[in-house]
Structures are given as structure tokens and as C-alpha cells.
Design a protein around this motif. Structure first.
Motif: not given
Length: 255
Positions: A5-13, A22-38
Motif C-alpha cells: 500500500i505504501k508503494k502504491v501511495r508513493k507512486s501516486i504522489n 501538490n498532493p496536500r492541496d488535493t486534500h485541503s482544497k475541495p473542488y467548488l463548482p463555478s456559479f454564474p455571476q450576477e
């Protein structure tokens, strides 16, 4: 099992790092869909264009107005200082400036010079020759008798027509006033080539406009005798002094 499992995770990183993620950003910043402006909700979408040329023209106009404004202020202040200074050196310029600000522009003189220089009248002048029959004796601008003399009036004469008549110009020239005067009501003033002026007052109607070139004997207006007005005021002004019209033209004096 844990090592796999560690090898798989390391290869993914490692793959993510190769892709610039940045692998850390993928976990800390969730994806937000864009909504139309006013604006987009109401059907407005911004247009990105290059307004460099428009802004440049606008700045040029503003700078042009600014320069004109500065020059106008400088001219005004210069004229004011000129009249406040008592130096003998500035006597000539002061006199010239005063005449330019107070005297009327010699339209008729300029028109005559133009004809003598170029051999044709200006575009705004009538097609007829303004000097035609100028040597012939002049007559009153309206048929009638003199009911008030120059000596009694002080500036001109009063002419009483027998019936409704046209009021004509004594000589060719340019109209420098056509409207209501405080003293003579409906009035027309014609400037002539020799800088003299003729005044026609107490008219019933005016048929010419300001700065119009007129011929000799051309109709300026009409007089319709009534209980309120039954006379025409006529005056000749030359070199800022009034002249007796009887000494200039043929007049039938009233008995």
C-alpha cells in the motif's frame, strides 16, 4: 500488505508531482463548482476589448480643451493687466484693444475690399452690383413727409407715410441689427462700406435678418400706419455722430 500500500501511495504522489500537482492541496482544497455571476444571470457577459485608441482620443480632447482654457484665461488676465497699467509704452496697444472690444466689425468695408480685390462679390452677398446707381441722388427709405426734423429729434427724422409702404435701405450694406430696440421698437440698422450706419425704426414688420447683405433700395421691412404708430424713424450715423438726413438725401419737408 502494508508495504504494498505504501508503494502504491508513493507512486501516486510521484505522478502527481510530475503533473505539477501538490498532493496536500488535493486534500485541503475541495473542488467548488463555478456559479454564474450576477451580471451573467441577466444576460450580460463582459467584453474584453482594447480601448487604448479611444482613451487616447479622449485624453487628446481633454488636453485640447485644457490648453484653450489656459490660453483664454491668459488672454483675459493680459487684457485686464493692460488696462490697469499706466505706462506710456502700452498706450498704443491699450487703445487698439479698446477699439477692438468696443467697435463693430466692418462687414460692409470687408465686402467692398473683397469685390475690389477679387472682382466678384462674397458668397453671402447678393448677385447684383451693390454700387449700381450709387451716384444718383438718394431718396427717403419710405414715401412720405418729414413730420419731425433733425433739429427737433436730435438724432434723426420722423417720416409719416400716407399709407402702408415698404421701408428700403438707403444704400447697400450689411444688417448689423434686426430686432426690438428699447427706444425705436422694431428696428433695422445697416452698416455701409464707408463705415456709416443707417437706422430704420418703428417698423411694423422686419423682412431681413442679422448679417444679411442688402442692396440699395432693398426692402428691409414694412410700415402700416395705425393709431399706435404712424411714423418711421430714420437716422444716419457717421464716425459716431448723427448726420441730418436732409443734408444727405432729397427730402420733401412737411408744410
Amino acid at each position: 500488505m502494508d508495504k504494498g500500500i505504501k508503494k502504491v501511495r508513493k507512486s501516486i504522489n510521484q505522478r502527481k508531482k510530475m503533473r505539477g500537482l501538490n498532493p496536500r492541496d488535493t486534500h485541503s482544497k475541495p473542488y467548488l463548482p463555478s456559479f454564474p455571476q450576477e451580471e451573467e444571470k441577466h444576460g450580460y457577459f463582459p467584453i474584453f476589448t482594447d480601448n487604448t485608441g479611444t482613451s487616447k482620443n479622449t485624453s487628446q480632447r481633454i488636453s485640447g480643451f485644457a490648453v484653450k482654457g489656459i490660453l483664454s484665461v491668459m488672454l483675459f488676465l493680459g487684457t485686464a493687466l493692460l488696462f490697469q497699467t499706466d505706462a506710456e509704452l502700452l498706450t498704443g496697444p491699450k487703445k487698439w484693444t479698446g477699439n477692438a472690444l468696443t467697435e463693430e466689425f466692418p462687414f460692409a468695408s470687408v465686402n467692398q475690399w473683397y469685390q475690389e480685390t477679387f472682382g466678384a462679390p462674397m458668397a453671402l452677398t447678393p448677385s447684383k452690383d451693390q454700387d449700381e446707381d450709387e451716384e444718383k441722388s438718394l431718396a427717403l427709405p419710405v414715401s412720405g413727409s418729414v413730420s419731425e426734423s433733425f433739429q427737433a429729434n436730435g438724432t434723426g427724422i420722423m417720416i409719416a407715410p400716407e399709407k402702408a409702404s415698404n421701408v428700403s435701405s438707403l444704400r447697400g450694406g450689411v444688417v448689423i441689427f434686426a430686432g426690438n430696440d428699447t427706444e425705436t421698437n422694431k428696428t433695422v440698422i445697416v452698416q455701409h462700406a464707408d463705415s456709416s450706419k443707417t437706422v430704420y425704426g418703428y417698423l411694423s414688420s422686419i423682412d431681413v435678418h442679422l448679417y444679411q447683405f442688402v442692396d440699395k433700395n432693398q426692402m428691409l421691412g414694412k410700415i402700416e400706419p395705425s393709431t399706435e404708430n404712424d411714423m418711421v424713424y430714420f437716422a444716419i450715423e457717421k464716425e459716431n455722430e448723427y448726420v441730418d438726413p436732409v443734408q444727405v438725401i432729397k427730402v420733401d419737408d412737411s408744410p
